[in-house]
Scaffold this active site. Structure first.
Site, PDB file in Angstrom:
ATOM      1  CD  GLU A   1       3.989   1.033   7.264  1.00 31.57           C
ATOM      2  OE1 GLU A   1       4.740   0.907   7.989  1.00 31.57           O
ATOM      3  OE2 GLU A   1       3.460   1.890   5.986  1.00 31.57           O
TER       4      GLU A   1
ATOM      5  CG  ASP B   1      -0.498   0.402   2.516  1.00 29.83           C
ATOM      6  OD1 ASP B   1       1.060  -0.398   2.658  1.00 29.83           O
ATOM      7  OD2 ASP B   1      -1.338   0.622   3.350  1.00 29.83           O
TER       8      ASP B   1
END
Ligand code: BES
Ligand code: MN
Ligand code: MN
Length: 458
Positions: free
Chosen positions: A154, A89
């Site tokens: 994250e 991400d």
């Protein structure tokens, strides 16, 4: 190392860039709900890559949030097992008008690849995929056992990862965790990072009145939440940058004399640093150098403020509400939950009765530090020297990767941070980029690293 592995890496550069460009084109912004499908697409793209290079048991595993990608290759009996962690991400791209080229179209200028995720963390994660590929293609085997987990949350604080790790503890069993999601000290100064800061993040909301009010008719009768917020914030730190929350420093591990000496020896040019940041004067906790402040001291920061009229021109109004996003970076041995309790108690104490206060705890993460004489850390140092032709320096970082502490506590595994980023790569900011020398050098160094780890026992 088998010279054909080195050749393969050196002759595959164009293909690496083409593939990384495809990867980057998937806008995997975890924070924004409109990218939910892109997140899955990105997880599947990652999984496809892992299959193509020859990893086994490749799976895209659902979580209550974005999926985790898992794969393994466990055909090196007796060799150490390495758990590769990274995140696919990326951060949102706003303000998008400040990008020189579109954030999801990787563009090379001056040997740097510009794109969101270029360094944090798609580029660095991809480096390992390619180093694993080089071994598997040229040797038909890996010198180590590999397990891979790449997560998609994250950048939003890994809200589902701790539970995932606990649930899949057996599948994640390993001797060492390897992460490339941090930086080098500088271009051409390879480094090994032995510490990360932790984090405790809050939102505070103040409400004065039921609705905004005419500041002439009502000014003087009620408290102004915008002003109250400013007064409350001003009680959080003194002018010397010292945090005033009672108990905040109780568990802080002090920088050792040895560390302070080592930091001083690093090639850090404070004036250049100041200029590169465009700031008139550096500022931080008194009594500490810039590196000490950013790596080894906790901070209290305002990340966002909102209240009242912020448009063009003037409006005579008393805002009904005010809001602040606040975070504290923590160092060993501060505990994020304990710090959160201390902050909450103090905020409640300094809030006047003239406003309603709401305190919301957002994400947190434990700080982390490893021993430099750990055998795997030393293996990484040798690999860096082989890949970059220079021994690494030892650094800490101000940023956080909360899962590192979880790997230690749940899997009882040490972590090696094998970060290849450059400090000026604009992570989280417009014009994020990746130094291609570091990228290609990193693939080579990673290929060496797996062989160095193969010779290591923890
Ligand atoms: N890769 C960074 C962490 C990092 C930054 C490590 C700089 C070393 C140096 C990571 O993607 C990140 O941005 N982490 C967040 C964590 C937060 C969302 C819980 C951070 O540090 O703000
Ligand atoms: Mn990252
Ligand atoms: Mn990040």
């Amino acid at each position: 190392m088998n010279p054909s592995v080195i050749d393969f890496i050196n002759t595959s550069r164009d293909r690496y860039l083409e593939e990384l460009t495809q990867y980057i084109a998937i806008p995997s912004v975890s924070a924004l709900p409109e990218h939910k499908d892109d997140m899955r697409r990105c997880a599947e793209w990652t999984a496809e890559q892992l299959k193509t290079i020859g990893l086994e048991n490749v799976r895209v595993i659902d979580t209550p949030g974005h999926p985790v990608v898992y794969a393994d290759w466990l055909n090196a009996p007796g060799a150490p097992t390495v758990l590769f962690y990274g995140h696919y991400d990326v951060q949102p791209v706003d303000p998008v008008e400040l990008w020189t080229s579109p954030p999801f179209e990787a563009t090379v200028r001056d040997n740097e690849l510009f794109a969101r995720g270029a360094t944090d963390d798609k580029g660095q994660l991809f480096m390992h995929i390619k180093a694993l590929e080089a071994h598997l293609r040229q040797n038909g085997t890996l010198p180590i056992n590999a397990r891979v987990i790449f997560e998609g949350e994250e950048e939003i604080g890994s809200p589902n990862l701790d539970a995932f790790i606990r649930e899949h503890r057996d599948e994640l069993a390993c001797d060492v965790v390897l992460i490339s999601d941090s930086g080098m000290f500088d271009k051409g100064v390879p480094s090994i990072c032995y510490g990360l800061r932790g984090l405790s993040y809050f939102q505070i909301d103040l409400r004065g009145t039921a609705s905004d009010l005419h500041s002439g008719s009502f000014g003087g009768a009620v408290a102004n939440p915008g002003f109250v917020l400013a007064q409350m914030l001003s009680q959080m730190k003194d002018r010397g940058g010292h945090v005033k929350i009672p108990g905040f420093y109780d568990d802080v591990r002090q920088l050792t004399e040895r560390e302070r000496e080592e930091f001083k020896r690093l090639p850090f040019n404070e004036k250049q640093y100041r200029k590169s940041l465009g700031v008139p004067k550096l500022h931080g906790e008194s009594g500490y150098s810039t590196l000490e402040r950013t790596w080894g001291r906790p901070t209290f920061e305002v990340n966002g403020l909102l209240s009242g009229f912020t448009g063009e021109g003037a409006k005579t109004v008393i805002p009904a509400t005010a809001m602040a996003k606040i975070s504290m970076r923590l160092v060993p041995n501060q505990d994020p939950d304990k710090i959160a309790d201390l902050f909450e108690a103090y905020v409640k104490k300094v809030a006047p009765r003239s406003v309603e206060l709401k305190v919301t705890r957002m994400h947190g993460g434990k700080p982390w530090m490893t021993e430099l004489d750990n055998a795997y850390v030393q293996a990484a140092a040798r690999a860096i020297e082989l890949g970059f032709g220079k021994a690494p320096v030892y650094t800490r970082e101000g940023g956080s990767i909360p899962v590192v502490a979880t790997f230690q506590s749940e899997l009882n595994a040490p972590t090696v941070l094998f970060g290849l980023g450059r400090p000026d790569e604009n992570a989280h900011a417009p014009n994020e980029k990746l130094d291609l020398d570091h990228f290609f050098g990193g693939i080579l160094a990673s290929a060496y690293l797996y062989e160095e780890i193969a010779k290591t026992r923890g």
